[in-house]
Design an enzyme around this catalytic site. Structure first.
Site, mmCIF file in Angstrom:
data_model
loop_
_atom_site.group_PDB
_atom_site.id
_atom_site.type_symbol
_atom_site.label_atom_id
_atom_site.label_comp_id
_atom_site.label_asym_id
_atom_site.label_seq_id
_atom_site.Cartn_x
_atom_site.Cartn_y
_atom_site.Cartn_z
ATOM 1 N N HIS A 153 -4.320 5.191 4.002
ATOM 2 C CA HIS A 153 -4.890 3.942 3.598
ATOM 3 C C HIS A 153 -4.178 2.521 4.325
ATOM 4 O O HIS A 153 -4.887 1.744 4.728
ATOM 5 C CB HIS A 153 -4.934 3.784 1.887
ATOM 6 C CG HIS A 153 -5.817 2.971 1.409
ATOM 7 N ND1 HIS A 153 -5.454 1.725 0.750
ATOM 8 C CD2 HIS A 153 -7.073 3.110 1.272
ATOM 9 C CE1 HIS A 153 -6.342 1.156 0.330
ATOM 10 N NE2 HIS A 153 -7.418 1.936 0.375
ATOM 11 N N ASP A 206 0.743 -1.128 0.201
ATOM 12 C CA ASP A 206 -0.002 0.100 0.106
ATOM 13 C C ASP A 206 0.870 1.291 -0.044
ATOM 14 O O ASP A 206 2.031 1.261 -0.691
ATOM 15 C CB ASP A 206 -0.825 -0.019 1.506
ATOM 16 C CG ASP A 206 -2.408 0.515 0.869
ATOM 17 O OD1 ASP A 206 -2.316 1.715 0.912
ATOM 18 O OD2 ASP A 206 -3.315 -0.079 0.717
ATOM 19 N N SER A 242 -11.449 -2.016 0.171
ATOM 20 C CA SER A 242 -10.172 -1.698 0.882
ATOM 21 C C SER A 242 -10.278 -2.401 2.277
ATOM 22 O O SER A 242 -9.186 -2.740 2.870
ATOM 23 C CB SER A 242 -9.852 -0.396 0.988
ATOM 24 O OG SER A 242 -9.378 -0.069 -0.334
#
Length: 659
Positions: free
Chosen positions: A237, A196, A413
């Site tokens: 994220h 990520d 996600s």
């Protein structure tokens, strides 16, 4: 295990013409994007020669590619990271060395995070610790112990771990992790890599479960994958995904992870304008004997018109991972299915639709599909993302940047890391599980529970082996308790084979509402070394185009009468030149079925939003079966709830063997 010799090298033509996907419909613009990275292949000399060649040519040596002693990653700091013309002089300078067989400047392409929303988190100082509830876990026969709920301040908001009906959810609609915890499995000894934008490894809820040895920053080429600061917290994220898996328990910080005693590694690789094949490949092949699971909550742009997937090096990395990773048992690759909603199809995403990844969709806390969920026949199972947006705290609670917490993580996600956490629990229960074992366990232990399609387009149905599936949710929501129990009793699977069942190469025209139907009769390679009697994955490599690609819809029906929609309508996809070229549409819906007999492919153009007539041209269909010669489940054991499912499949397998 995939036999790399018999599968790749024995059938080289099939691999490189079919598996190494023809990339079409990329939406980074008509102009090619080039980066300052080069793939350099040497004929001799190894790493020492590579370092010397890089220095003499003015490049910086980065690393070998996938542990190779002939392929290397170079960068040139004087070349812009993004440009629109090839650096021919730099390439020529590399090629002038007698040891250099080839030097390829890397093209750039777009990879997008899934479920990203630029919302800030909740300060720890604003949280209040909830009083712990004492509860009894349900299944005493599974050696489940009586325990307390975690005392972490956000645990009560983690409805996906324990759904009491909070935030408008349905009581009991959760991942059943408490049953797995009650059996003593919390992820100890398992490492999951978060591929990520980095991990805040200084976070109080993550720092003791952070595996620094297995972490790397592929954006900065160092060992410190800390997220780059932005005012919008765009790079939160990876930290949010990491907390879902491995946030510590009972430390008065944020919530608790699914596998709270497991480790997470940070592989920072998304934080750059354009991705390259080299970065993807090196991330997916990083320390494969230390990293057990790779979790990816990103992919090609979810705009409903992109058709894209892994390039050559990345495909090699994944195949190498499932063959050689975890000392031969195979790495587990978990992929978020995509956030393109009803106007996209995750079978157009070559990562989520790969048979070597486990594609995970999401459901809300009341069992519905979220509005952003993509559907496709390659999805294996589901977990949870955010609930109703109108209800407070219906998002996914997890860690956030700079020692903060959030209750607003969302999208597929959020779903993929929950699955990775459950797989970590299963690996602790049985360290000998292979990558195939994990997929079989997913199919056998996932539950329909209360999941449903609010749009009434996709209903639950049974395939020919008696397994219940849904086009949106795969085989249902993951059940940590059932998976850990079955993993603990799991017996090795029979060998996997690959059978090219047949091929049709014939130009056929089709127009709007004028479908064509093609059939392949196969004996599933009966009597050969590649005989397949019980399916795992099914791939249809199709070459087809239309004056409006998004209006092409395809259905594939098995000999046992299970129909998979392998491509749905994508109204935003207006591509008209290339269509699909040997694209590997994949279905898991025929899992455990007997493949011998007639397969039917239906190809049609559906009327678009303007009701214009579209011309289509079909050119080729190749059917490839992946599965076992021998029944896979005859020696398996399950908890009481899953014994009925196993019985149905075993009975069908007995009948298939008699025939």
């Amino acid at each position: 295990m995939v036999d790399i010799k018999s599968w790749i090298f024995k059938d080289c033509c099939l691999v490189f013409s079919l598996l190494c996907i023809s990339i079409v419909g990329i939406t980074t613009g008509d102009q090619e994007v080039l980066t300052n990275s080069w793939l350099v292949e040497l004929s001799e000399g190894g790493e020492a020669a590579a370092r010397d060649i890089a220095k003499r040519a003015g490049f910086s040596y980065v690393s070998p590619v996938l542990g190779s002693d002939t392929e290397f990653h170079f960068i040139h700091n004087a070349v812009p990271k993004t440009r629109f013309r090839r650096s021919i002089l730099h390439t020529r300078k590399l090629k002038s060395h007698p040891f250099v067989k080839r030097a390829v400047q890397q093209t750039g392409f777009v990879r997008s995070k899934r479920g990203y929303k630029p919302l800030k988190g909740v300060l720890l100082s604003d949280l209040h610790i909830n009083n712990p509830e004492i509860g009894q876990l349900i299944n005493d026969e599974k050696d489940v112990v009586i325990g307390k709920d975690p005392t972490d301040p956000l645990f009560d908001k983690e409805w996906f771990l324990k759904n009491r009906g909070q935030s408008g959810g349905i009581k009991g609609l959760d991942l059943n992790v408490e049953a797995a915890w009650g059996m003593g499995f919390t992820g100890k000894g398992v490492t999951t890599a978060i591929m990520d934008d980095g991990i805040d490894y200084l976070h109080e809820d993550l720092k003791y479960n952070y595996n620094s040895e297995a972490s790397y920053d592929f954006s900065s080429n160092d060992h410190f994958p800390y997220p780059r600061y932005t005012d919008t917290w765009f790079n939160s994220h990876g930290t949010r995904c990491a907390g879902e898996i491995a946030a510590a328990r009972d430390n008065d910080v944020c919530g608790v992870g699914v596998a709270y005693d497991s480790k997470v590694a940070g592989l920072r690789m998304l934080d750059q304008p354009f991705m390259t094949d080299l970065i993807e490949a090196n991330a997916m092949g990083h320390m494969p004997n230390i990293i057990d699971i790779y979790s990816a909550s990103w992919g090609p742009t979810d705009d409903g018109k992109t058709v894209d997937g892994p390039r050559n090096l990345t495909m090699r990395a994944i195949v190498k991972g499932v063959n050689e990773g975890r000392n031969g048992k195979g790495n587990i690759y978990v992929w978020a299915s995509g956030d393109g909603g009803q106007e996209d199809d995750c079978n157009c995403d070559g990562y989520a639709a790969s048979m070597w990844t486990i594609s995970i969709n999401s459901a809300t806390n009341d069992g519905q599909t979220a509005g952003y969920d993509e559907s496709c026949s390659s999805t294996l199972a589901s977990t949870f993302s955010n609930g109703k947006s109108t209800i407070r705290d219906a998002g996914v609670a997890t860690t956030d940047l700079y020692n903060n917490c959030t209750t607003t993580h969302s999208g597929t996600s959020a779903a993929a890391p929950e699955a990775a956490g459950i797989f970590a629990l299963a690996l602790e229960a049985n360290r000998n599980l292979t990558w195939r074992d994990m997929q079989h366990l997913t199919v056998l232990t996932s539950k329909r529970n209360r999941l449903f399609d609010p749009y009434l387009k996709h209903f639950w149905q049974y395939n020919g082996a008696g397994l219940e599936f849904n086009h949106l949710f795969g085989y249902g929501v993951l059940d940590a308790g059932a998976m850990v129990y079955m993993a603990n009793h799991w017996k090795p699977l029979p060998e996997r084979f690959h059978c090219t069942a047949g091929s049709i190469k014939k130009e056929m025209n089709f127009g709007t509402n004028e479908p064509i139907t093609l059939t392949i009769d196969t004996d599933a390679c009966k009597g050969t070394d590649n005989e397949v009697n019980f399916l795992e994955h099914l791939q249809a490599f199709v070459t087809v185009k239309s004056s409006y690609r998004g209006n092409i819809v395809m259905h594939l029906t098995s000999p046992m009468n299970t129909t998979s929609m392998i491509l749905s309508q994508r109204p935003n996809d207006d591509e008209h030149k290339n269509g699909f070229t040997r694209w590997p549409f994949m279905t898991t819906h025929t899992w455990a079925e007997a493949p011998r007999g007639t397969w039917t492919l239906r190809v049609e153009n559906i009327a678009g939003k303007n009701n214009e007539y579209d011309d289509g041209l079909f050119r080729e269909w190749t059917l490839v079966l992946h599965g076992t010669r021998d029944p896979p489940y005859h020696h398996q054991d399950a908890d009481e709830e899953n014994q009925t499912k196993l019985f149905k499949v075993k009975r069908m397998h007995d009948m298939a063997m008699k025939n």
